[in-house]
Every structure is written in structure tokens, then in C-alpha cells.
Design a protein around this motif. Structure first.
Motif, mmCIF file in Angstrom:
data_model
loop_
_atom_site.group_PDB
_atom_site.id
_atom_site.type_symbol
_atom_site.label_atom_id
_atom_site.label_comp_id
_atom_site.label_asym_id
_atom_site.label_seq_id
_atom_site.Cartn_x
_atom_site.Cartn_y
_atom_site.Cartn_z
ATOM 1 N N PHE A 11 0.817 -1.220 0.000
ATOM 2 C CA PHE A 11 0.000 0.000 0.000
ATOM 3 C C PHE A 11 0.851 1.271 0.000
ATOM 4 C CE2 PHE A 11 -2.465 -3.257 2.329
ATOM 5 C CZ PHE A 11 -3.588 -3.317 1.515
ATOM 6 N N SER A 12 2.117 1.140 -0.378
ATOM 7 C CA SER A 12 3.050 2.259 -0.214
ATOM 8 C C SER A 12 3.092 3.218 -1.395
ATOM 9 C CB SER A 12 4.457 1.705 0.040
ATOM 10 O OG SER A 12 4.900 0.910 -1.049
ATOM 11 N N LEU A 19 -2.622 6.854 -3.407
ATOM 12 C CA LEU A 19 -3.506 7.315 -2.337
ATOM 13 C C LEU A 19 -3.499 6.397 -1.122
ATOM 14 C CD1 LEU A 19 -6.600 8.430 -4.474
ATOM 15 C CD2 LEU A 19 -4.800 9.872 -3.492
ATOM 16 N N MET A 20 -2.966 5.176 -1.270
ATOM 17 C CA MET A 20 -2.942 4.223 -0.158
ATOM 18 C C MET A 20 -1.723 4.407 0.748
ATOM 19 S SD MET A 20 -5.723 2.688 -0.649
ATOM 20 C CE MET A 20 -5.644 1.284 0.461
ATOM 21 N N LEU A 49 -2.388 4.775 4.476
ATOM 22 C CA LEU A 49 -2.758 3.505 5.100
ATOM 23 C C LEU A 49 -1.518 2.674 5.402
ATOM 24 C CD1 LEU A 49 -4.817 1.419 6.009
ATOM 25 C CD2 LEU A 49 -4.991 0.644 3.634
ATOM 26 N N SER A 50 -0.574 2.646 4.464
ATOM 27 C CA SER A 50 0.670 1.914 4.678
ATOM 28 C C SER A 50 1.418 2.472 5.884
ATOM 29 C CB SER A 50 1.545 2.001 3.426
ATOM 30 O OG SER A 50 2.796 1.383 3.637
#
Length: 212
Positions: free
Chosen positions: A95-96, A99-100, A103-104
Motif C-alpha cells: 500500500f506504499s 492514495l494508499m 494507510l501503509s
């Protein structure tokens, strides 16, 4: 509870119940005895023999388990002839981008970086006390940091969430638990044992006496 600064009445220090905030005169508690709040019955202090050594050992064990939990395979999935295995670090890196990325970052902080920082701060605080020596410089700040981080250390929340998700995934694929899953499960147990073994009142009292 003691937190480095003390409230005094007629020269006598007070401590507050962490549950109902009732003030009590600071008790003189022998080892293997317990002081409870007169209003709600919450444990105020419970010093135990060799408690520092137990806390230090459990914190070190938790650090070792965290290393295995992060880098070893966590789960593997087999479905329709396809096999995939992943680790916690792989999940974080997945998730890096885009837009994620937040979260990461949140996953890395809450289930890896914050617990590791807390364990390290506890070890930094307790190690000199195990050896009956003066605390390291900044030990009070380190222990205060460990206490502030406790609500944000969510490794146990992560393992519960993953377990619930795997129950649903198990109907679609063959799920195998890797070493990291069991390391995380052990980490949850060790963390609970450490928190139960750690008398915060006694640690603050020891830091205060050694500082004086």
C-alpha cells in the motif's frame, strides 16, 4: 498514579486512582502485597519480587517475536493451482504508493513501529533497575513515552482482525499460517503478561528514589 511529578498535602505525597481519580496518600507497600482504591477497588500498586527481571525478560521476548512476526511469512494462500505467501512487511509495502500511502504508514506505525518503540523504552527504563543501578539518563521520559504509547500499540488488534478475515477467506482458498502468524499470537500473550507483571507505581517510585 505517579508520573514524575507529585501532589503534596502537608508534606505527604498523593497518588490518584487511574480509574476514578480518587486521591490517596502514597502507601508504603511491601513486595507481594497489593494496594487498591478505597472507592472503586482498582489496583493502585502491586509490587512483586523480581518484577523488574520479569518485565525485562518479557519485553526482550516481545522484541524478538516482533522481528519474526514482521519478516517471516505470515500466511500462504492456495487457490485454483495458484500459491501466494506474504509477510507483514510485504503487506505494508503493497500500500506504499498512490492514495494508499497513508494507510501503509498507519499500519507500519500501529502494528510495528509503536510497539517496538514501547518495548525499547521499557527495556531502557528497567534494565538499570534489574541490576540495582542508577537509571539511565532520560529514563523517566522513556517510561512516560512507553505509557503514552500503550493505547496506540495495536499488534493484538491486528491479529484479531486478521483472524476474523481469514475465517471468511478460508471458504475461498486453502489458508496456511506461517511462522509470523504464530509469532504475532505469541506477541499478544507476552504483551499481556508484561503489562500484568509491570507495577507502574513501583517503577516511578524507583526512578524517583534513584534520582534523589
Amino acid at each position: 498514579m505517579l508520573d514524575g511529578d507529585k501532589i503534596l498535602i502537608d508534606g505527604r505525597p498523593l497518588i490518584a486512582c487511574p480509574h476514578c481519580d480518587t486521591l490517596h496518600f502514597e502507601p508504603d507497600i511491601p513486595d507481594d502485597h497489593t494496594a487498591t482504591c478505597i472507592r472503586c477497588g482498582r489496583v493502585l500498586a502491586s509490587p512483586r519480587s523480581n518484577a523488574y527481571l520479569r518485565v525485562m525478560s518479557l519485553a526482550l521476548t516481545a522484541m524478538i517475536l516482533m522481528i519474526g512476526a514482521v519478516f517471516f511469512p505470515f500466511i500462504s494462500l492456495d487457490a485454483a493451482g495458484l500459491h501466494n505467501a506474504t509477510s507483514v512487511i510485504d503487506a505494508i509495502l503493497a500500500f506504499s504508493t498512490g492514495l494508499m500511502l497513508p494507510l501503509s504508514f498507519a499500519v507500519a506505525m500501529l502494528i510495528v513501529l509503536i510497539p517496538v518503540t514501547r518495548f525499547a523504552a521499557i527495556m531502557y527504563t528497567v534494565w538499570p533497575l534489574v541490576r540495582n543501578r542508577r537509571p539511565f539518563a532520560g529514563a523517566s521520559a522513556a517510561f512516560r513515552l512507553a505509557e503514552h504509547l500503550r493505547p496506540w500499540s495495536m499488534a493484538e488488534i491486528f491479529i484479531v482482525g486478521v483472524s476474523v478475515a481469514l475465517v471468511k477467506v478460508a471458504g475461498l482458498a486453502t489458508v496456511s499460517f506461517g511462522p509470523a502468524f504464530w509469532a504475532f499470537a505469541g506477541l499478544v500473550i507476552v504483551t499481556v503478561l508484561q503489562d500484568n507483571a509491570m507495577c507502574r507505581y513501583t517503577i516511578w517510585k524507583s526512578l524517583e528514589q534513584n534520582r534523589a
